[in-house]
Design an enzyme around this catalytic site. Structure first.
Site, mmCIF file in Angstrom:
data_model
loop_
_atom_site.group_PDB
_atom_site.id
_atom_site.type_symbol
_atom_site.label_atom_id
_atom_site.label_comp_id
_atom_site.label_asym_id
_atom_site.label_seq_id
_atom_site.Cartn_x
_atom_site.Cartn_y
_atom_site.Cartn_z
ATOM 1 N N ARG A 107 0.995 -1.234 0.046
ATOM 2 C CA ARG A 107 -0.032 0.074 -0.066
ATOM 3 C C ARG A 107 1.032 1.181 0.024
ATOM 4 N NH1 ARG A 107 1.161 2.130 4.766
ATOM 5 N NH2 ARG A 107 0.903 0.829 6.508
ATOM 6 N N GLY A 108 0.335 2.391 -0.314
ATOM 7 C CA GLY A 108 0.968 3.360 -0.312
ATOM 8 C C GLY A 108 1.129 3.822 1.210
ATOM 9 N N GLY A 109 2.216 4.898 1.645
ATOM 10 C CA GLY A 109 2.328 5.278 2.865
ATOM 11 C C GLY A 109 3.273 4.781 3.452
ATOM 12 N N VAL A 114 4.549 3.761 7.932
ATOM 13 C CA VAL A 114 4.137 2.764 8.795
ATOM 14 C C VAL A 114 3.176 2.876 9.887
ATOM 15 C CG1 VAL A 114 5.919 3.680 10.444
ATOM 16 C CG2 VAL A 114 5.470 1.083 10.786
ATOM 17 N N THR A 115 2.346 1.997 10.241
ATOM 18 C CA THR A 115 1.281 1.978 11.156
ATOM 19 C C THR A 115 1.192 0.839 11.919
ATOM 20 O OG1 THR A 115 -0.789 3.218 11.368
ATOM 21 C CG2 THR A 115 -0.776 1.405 9.607
ATOM 22 N N HIS A 172 -1.518 -1.755 13.660
ATOM 23 C CA HIS A 172 -3.003 -2.475 13.741
ATOM 24 C C HIS A 172 -2.992 -3.386 14.796
ATOM 25 C CE1 HIS A 172 -3.855 -0.939 9.615
ATOM 26 N NE2 HIS A 172 -2.714 -1.504 9.294
ATOM 27 N N ILE A 223 -5.045 6.367 6.753
ATOM 28 C CA ILE A 223 -5.443 5.781 5.405
ATOM 29 C C ILE A 223 -4.282 5.413 4.506
ATOM 30 C CG2 ILE A 223 -6.550 6.510 3.455
ATOM 31 C CD1 ILE A 223 -8.581 8.151 5.115
ATOM 32 N N GLY A 224 -4.300 4.372 3.780
ATOM 33 C CA GLY A 224 -3.491 3.962 2.703
ATOM 34 C C GLY A 224 -3.983 3.095 1.882
ATOM 35 N N CYS A 259 2.959 6.781 10.516
ATOM 36 C CA CYS A 259 2.664 7.467 9.067
ATOM 37 C C CYS A 259 4.113 8.422 9.087
ATOM 38 C CB CYS A 259 1.476 8.425 9.095
ATOM 39 S SG CYS A 259 -0.021 7.371 9.359
#
Lengths: 74, 230
Positions: free
Chosen positions: B93-95, B97-98, B100, B161-162, B191
């Site tokens: 995906r774009g973006g 690090v996040t 979850h 969002i990504g 992010c």
């Protein structure tokens, strides 16, 4: 020639993140050839016709303008 | 290019006047890799059938690295992060690090973007608006910030969002912190930014029923994308 299509309002360029084929590979129409990334999205560019990947016109990490050439497929 | 932009807006508005069919797939708590496989299967199906699908799920603790994430975004070594029971996955995906984890509502729209204007920025803005509307249902006034993606409450980020797009079918999507354990975000620069994260639970000072958030999210998607659920 494979071109970077219009991705939408305000997007003027994208960065090459992945090539799925190597020079010399046979590519079928519709195959995903290269992935580009913007700040929050990735987008695959598909082959518009079948042929052999003759040349990559940009490398991973390169910025490409919308409408810019990505590869030669003949 | 105001004229072109205005043409695009008109085109998107006219497309949104048509109802698009959509089905819902609730995967519950599921490993990131398994949910990714479901997304890929539905993406292939959407290529053939043009059926839109809204996937809901939660993941066990995992850090996902988008295409522009670097190890500089980690505040601990990968070994230390894994020892804390957190998986690390590099994804398409774009973006940046996040994180979850349980209590976070993850939404993966597998949408045929031809139905919604074939415009990545417009689609990302629509996702942000869904999150803003969803949070408003719970009396949280959230907003987007020009130049930054995601949805914010004050200067704290509440939704990330990504996306990925293949042949104009979307996958990946957004994550809303509902009852997320926010301590996990201290492992990273979310992010790629030095931002503080917040959850609905923290903001409202009460536990939120995830099922209620999903129900409201469905309504907000229906409104913003003019969806008819099948």
């Amino acid at each position: 020639m494979l071109k970077l299509p219009d991705l939408g309002e305000g997007i003027e360029h994208a960065t090459i993140s992945t090539w799925y084929f190597e020079v010399g590979d046979q590519i079928k129409e519709g195959d995903d050839v290269v992935e580009l990334a913007t700040d929050k999205a990735t987008f695959n560019v598909s082959a518009t016709h079948s042929g052999v990947l003759k040349q990559k016109l940009a490398q991973k990490g390169d910025d490409v303008k919308i409408g810019g050439f990505l590869a030669i497929i003949e | 290019m105001p004229q072109i932009n205005s043409l695009r807006e008109n085109k998107t508005e006219s497309l949104l006047q048509r109802e698009a069919s959509c089905r819902i797939c609730d995967l519950g708590l599921i490993e990131h890799a398994a949910a990714y496989q479901v997304q890929q299967n539905m993406l292939k199906e959407a290529l053939a059938t043009k059926i839109n699908t809204l996937i809901f799920c939660e993941h066990p603790p995992v850090l996902t690295l988008g295409r522009i994430a670097t190890e500089e975004h980690f505040l601990f070594s990968q070994k230390e992060i894994r020892e804390k029971g957190v998986q690390i996955v590099r994804i398409d995906r774009g973006g940046e690090v996040t994180f979850h984890g349980p209590g976070q509502l993850v939404i993966y729209p597998i949408f045929c973007l031809e139905d919604f204007g074939k415009d990545l920025k417009v689609y990302l803005k629509q996702l942000e608006q869904v999150a803003i509307d969803l949070l408003r249902c719970f009396d949280i006034l959230a907003h987007s910030i020009e130049g930054k993606r995601g949805v914010w409450v004050g200067n704290q980020k509440i939704a990330s969002i990504g996306i990925g797009v293949r042949k104009w079918i979307s996958f990946h999507g957004m994550a809303v912190n509902v009852n997320t354990d926010l301590n996990y975000f201290s492992l990273i620069k979310p992010c790629g930014l030095d931002v503080q994260m917040v959850s609905m639970e923290k903001f409202l000072n009460r536990r939120i029923v995830l099922k209620e958030v999903k129900a409201k999210a469905i309504q907000c998607f229906a409104k913003n994308f003019n969806l008819k659920f099948i």
